[in-house]
Design a protein around this motif. Sequence first.
Motif, mmCIF file in Angstrom:
data_model
loop_
_atom_site.group_PDB
_atom_site.id
_atom_site.type_symbol
_atom_site.label_atom_id
_atom_site.label_comp_id
_atom_site.label_asym_id
_atom_site.label_seq_id
_atom_site.Cartn_x
_atom_site.Cartn_y
_atom_site.Cartn_z
ATOM 1 N N THR A 100 -32.753 107.894 23.095
ATOM 2 C CA THR A 100 -32.836 109.181 23.789
ATOM 3 C C THR A 100 -32.970 110.326 22.793
ATOM 4 O OG1 THR A 100 -31.462 108.275 25.555
ATOM 5 C CG2 THR A 100 -31.666 110.668 25.454
ATOM 6 N N LEU A 101 -32.181 110.289 21.714
ATOM 7 C CA LEU A 101 -32.213 111.381 20.739
ATOM 8 C C LEU A 101 -33.547 111.471 20.014
ATOM 9 C CD1 LEU A 101 -28.644 111.018 19.152
ATOM 10 C CD2 LEU A 101 -29.396 112.623 20.917
ATOM 11 N N SER A 102 -34.242 110.376 19.883
ATOM 12 C CA SER A 102 -35.523 110.405 19.171
ATOM 13 C C SER A 102 -36.595 111.166 19.933
ATOM 14 C CB SER A 102 -35.996 108.967 18.908
ATOM 15 O OG SER A 102 -36.202 108.278 20.136
ATOM 16 N N THR A 103 -36.363 111.434 21.223
ATOM 17 C CA THR A 103 -37.348 112.169 22.022
ATOM 18 C C THR A 103 -37.199 113.675 21.913
ATOM 19 O OG1 THR A 103 -35.916 112.099 23.985
ATOM 20 C CG2 THR A 103 -37.443 110.246 23.663
ATOM 21 N N PHE A 104 -36.054 114.149 21.337
ATOM 22 C CA PHE A 104 -35.844 115.587 21.207
ATOM 23 C C PHE A 104 -36.661 116.123 20.035
ATOM 24 C CE2 PHE A 104 -32.206 114.423 23.759
ATOM 25 C CZ PHE A 104 -31.969 115.540 24.538
ATOM 26 N N ASP A 105 -37.128 117.390 20.151
ATOM 27 C CA ASP A 105 -37.883 118.034 19.083
ATOM 28 C C ASP A 105 -37.023 118.992 18.266
ATOM 29 O OD1 ASP A 105 -40.162 116.712 19.932
ATOM 30 O OD2 ASP A 105 -40.671 118.310 21.365
ATOM 31 N N ASN A 106 -35.964 119.519 18.900
ATOM 32 C CA ASN A 106 -35.146 120.546 18.250
ATOM 33 C C ASN A 106 -33.803 119.945 17.835
ATOM 34 O OD1 ASN A 106 -33.608 122.779 17.572
ATOM 35 N ND2 ASN A 106 -34.613 124.101 19.093
ATOM 36 N N ASP A 107 -33.378 120.178 16.568
ATOM 37 C CA ASP A 107 -32.094 119.663 16.092
ATOM 38 C C ASP A 107 -30.927 120.254 16.848
ATOM 39 O OD1 ASP A 107 -33.476 118.165 14.311
ATOM 40 O OD2 ASP A 107 -33.045 119.403 12.547
ATOM 41 N N ASP A 108 -31.021 121.520 17.209
ATOM 42 C CA ASP A 108 -29.921 122.154 17.955
ATOM 43 C C ASP A 108 -29.745 121.490 19.322
ATOM 44 O OD1 ASP A 108 -29.468 123.869 15.869
ATOM 45 O OD2 ASP A 108 -30.697 125.488 16.695
ATOM 46 N N ASP A 109 -30.865 121.117 19.951
ATOM 47 C CA ASP A 109 -30.760 120.444 21.247
ATOM 48 C C ASP A 109 -30.093 119.075 21.096
ATOM 49 O OD1 ASP A 109 -31.988 122.584 22.383
ATOM 50 O OD2 ASP A 109 -33.991 121.680 22.397
ATOM 51 N N ILE A 110 -30.421 118.389 19.997
ATOM 52 C CA ILE A 110 -29.800 117.075 19.755
ATOM 53 C C ILE A 110 -28.291 117.221 19.626
ATOM 54 C CG2 ILE A 110 -29.603 115.196 18.088
ATOM 55 C CD1 ILE A 110 -32.568 115.556 17.483
ATOM 56 N N THR A 111 -27.840 118.195 18.805
ATOM 57 C CA THR A 111 -26.393 118.396 18.599
ATOM 58 C C THR A 111 -25.700 118.769 19.902
ATOM 59 O OG1 THR A 111 -26.808 119.091 16.326
ATOM 60 C CG2 THR A 111 -24.690 119.724 17.306
#
Length: 1154
Positions: free
Chosen positions: A97-108
């Motif tokens: 799931t995390l690999s689909t995010f583009d923004n580091d802040d969104d991942i955190t």
Amino acid sequence: MWITPEEVLLANALWVSERANPFFILQRRKGHGKGGGITGLLVGTLDVVLDSSARVAPYRILHQTGDSQLFWSIACGSSRKEITEHWEWLEANLLQTLSTFDNDDDITTFVKGKIQGIIAEENKGRQTQEDEDCGKFREAELKMRKLFGMPEEEKLVNYYSCSYWKGRVPRQGWLYLSVNHLCFYSFLLGKEVTLVVQWTDVTQLDKNDTLLFPESIHVNTRDTEHYFSMFLNINDTFKLMEQLANIAMRQLLDNESFSADHSLPKPCKTLRNVSALKRDLDARAKNERYRALFRLTQDERLDGHTDCTLWTPFAKMHVVGQMFVSNNYICFASREEDLCQLIIPLREVSIVEKADSSSVLPSPLSISTKNKMTFLFANLKDRDFLVQRISDFLQRTPDRLCGLTGQSVSHSNTKGRHNSSLPTAKNSLLHIYQKDLPEDLGPKATKEKMKEESWNIHFFEFGRGVCMYRTSKTRDLVLKGIPESLRGELWLLFSGAQNEMAAYPGYYAELVEQAMGRCTLATEEIERDLHRSMPEHHAFQNEMGIAALRRVLTAYAARNPGIGYCQAMNIVTSVLLLYCTEEEAFWLLVALCERMLPDYYNTRVVGALVDQGVFEELTRECLPLLYEHMQDLGVISTISLSWFLTLFLSVMPFDSAVLLVDCFFYEGIKVIFQVSLAVLHANMEQLLACTDEGEAMTILGRYLDNVVNKQTVSPPIPHLHALLTSGDEPPPEIDIFELIKTSYEKFGSLRADVIEQMRFKQRLKVIQSLEDTAKRSVVRAVMTESAFTIEELEELYVLFKAKHIMSCYWGASSTAAERHDPSLPYLEQYRIDCGQFSQLFTTLAPWNCGLHTISLAARLFRLLDHNKDSLINFKEFITGLSELLLSNGIKSSMTWSQLYFTFRSYGKTKMKDYKYYLRMWAKEKEPKKETIKDLPRMNQEQFIELCKTLYNMFSEDPLEQELYHAIATVASLLLRIGEVGKKFTNNGSKKSDLQPLAGEVNPQPDKEDSSGEAGSAQSLVSKALAEAQLETPPQPTNGSDEEAKDDTSISSYSVVSTGSLQCEDIADDTVLIGCGGGVAGAGCGGDCRRGSAVDADWSISFEQVLASLLTEPALVNYFEKKHDIRNKMAVCKTQRAVERQISSSSDHELAHLT
């Protein structure tokens, strides 16, 4: 465990990264696991000393994104297994799931939200207590369980940083105080110190301040002593240790395990790093002090207290003190002792209102009662909240009739009709027998009238009844003697019995009705002692007094079956009945037995023995010279029991002793200690000159017999101890008032709190001494029935009792009351269930039975459990263990097996008619010496079970294969013997002809002897042995090792099956393992077993079994092998230590996973 995400700036400081992926890092703290060098030792030491490990677990998982230098801690673990589970969950559920995010802040943000959601879900299922405990405390509790191998049932109360003195070197570490254990852990530069002490083993607990151990706590057990020092708050720690030790002593005494009190008021705010159990225990301690100070009932719960002042109209001043509010009372105690004390029952309150504040009287509160008394409190900090709390309690208080007498009369007209017509229901015995006497106008009567007038003036000035102001003037009047007309009323008031009687109207009448016609051990003892209760007094020389005494004692025995009846209760109760009605005497007896003299009147008079120890300690402090001499003579322990148990009523003239009872109800046990010391002091010179115990006893008896009350108005009562006064010169008389005055002048500095502290120390000694006495009694009772030595029996008793105690606080299949019955003999009191027996059997059994140990233990347990209550006592345990460990070779071992299977078959026999049982009963009554020939014969089903049992016993033995061959050969031989015996039986031959066949039958019989029936029987045995091999307890799947082991065992058995039995002996339906791959005859399954029915005519005798076994040297050597019980007991003792080492071994976990 998942934790709320926290920022971490230096991710690699003191940590080593072990796994990583683009989003998470798994780290291990230096100093844990393998390697680490000097850095790891230093980090490990700092973690223990600074308690960083309670906050920072040895493993953690960090969240990171890209090239960011900021990390987030999201999980921690106390073991590699725990942290690996979290890591695998993250990889399986979040990585993709995390690999689909583009923004580091969104991942955190997503990770933080996910973790917080998981934590919220976990918190929903947690218990209320765990929710109340702060996070740091829960982590400390988990650490305690991991370090010391404790189950989840063991609750941590508190933990403290301190030093443990091992020899002359202090080890800094952490002291963990749980409900049942005292634990200490230290790790300094690679050296680990672990200590676990059960509270039930503590014999002494002191707070010392010496040059060698400054400000230290000394903990003693029977075998060891421990010193702890350098506490931040030693007084708080010591008080908690006292409480926990007291709970353990109560468990030994009454078998009552600790349970949290959920009715206690909740704190306004949660204290940091304090557990719910600690708050519970603190509240209990406050409740106990509150109830003892104001003599309140055991169910009273203190809600809170506050500083205030009380206006005292008799002194025209405001008295500084504290107000206490509970669910049924408002109480006040002055800061200065004996200045003023007040008890206001809420049932008596009519109005509570806030008065106008002024500079002279800030925040006043007025409380009015139904008897027109008004009490004015002031200087209250939070008056509005206090008024609201009092109003809440008033709404819950049921309306009571005004006045206690009205309540009693009202109830006696409804429920207690059987009691209302009796004279003793409304009047005291003394009033009944003295109402017809002519009025005495002499000087003694005048003195009595003056006393009554003094009390009437006191009532007018200080109030009368429960709400009376109690001051030093009240005590002065009590010391001068309470007039007989007011004695019952004031005894009820000062003891607190009046409040309890008002709270439970009609309770006594109900108990009397319940107890009528009952016949118990207590009622038999009561009947035996009724006519020994003050026989010299005319009130107990007729049926009226005897009947009243009987009703009160039997009612109390019905109320408290744990005490029932104890000697000396009859003497005290008879005195109470002289001045009170039956119901009042009953409630005074309740106050005496349950509050004022705790544990005095039970089977072991523990309370009296405790106070005897306190008296010895006081004598050593106050009269040191006399103490040493009296100890040599052994007098103190002899005299003090009779003095304390009967409050001097049995050793002093009645008119004098009753004045001591007056003082006792007002002052408590303190006055009894004071008077006892004064008696010794008055006779010091004579006692120092004594040369033996008898002479000292005569001196003290003569002295007490001549303590007189010259002011009494009652007719003289002859004293039973008058025989001691015989002599050439009559001894001088001693005025009781002078004796009481002297006791206050010389020993009046005794304080109630000091006495309670001394009682605690003595209670540890007394209860542990009683436990030692019980152990010696048990050993003496069973030593003649076992071959163990005295030392071995004592060690086994300790192990057995430890299992029983663990069952009380770690849960079991039965309640503690079922496991402990104080009415039984000592050796039958403690009992364990099958699970605990299995644990002891596994450690102490002489045979290594491998996976079959539990099933064998269950079979032996069923044999020993004669009454089928799923519990066995120590005597039964020793009987079974003696047969196992100390049998004289194969004969006794097989006797055990034979007895077991015979016992097991009783439930399967056909019903017999009554004539059969009568014949059996007649035979049992005939005296005869039992021999092995008297043992019943074994049928085919029992024989199959015997083969399975023997097969299980040989599992994992070094000579396993040889033993399997031997038992298969013996089984084949016994089958032939049974078949031959069946033929003789069918032909009408006597069974006795079968006995010599055991030595004549050839182990390899000819084909002619082989028949279909024999083959069928052998088929059953083969199946049984196959099932015995396959009957293994369910084990967790740990890989291919267990599977390979099972394959090996099966193939080894196939050799036994096919090599020991002749091919021509095997019928078509025989099931063998390993023939033709796996189980031969596949497809039969249970049908094969049903096809081979058990032969009801087949049987063998014990002598045949024994003779057959003796033909195999391997079996003989196996059963003849000697076993050392001491080594096995040592292993059993260290078993807990081994479990702790395994549970805390992170190195082992690391090696296993890598």
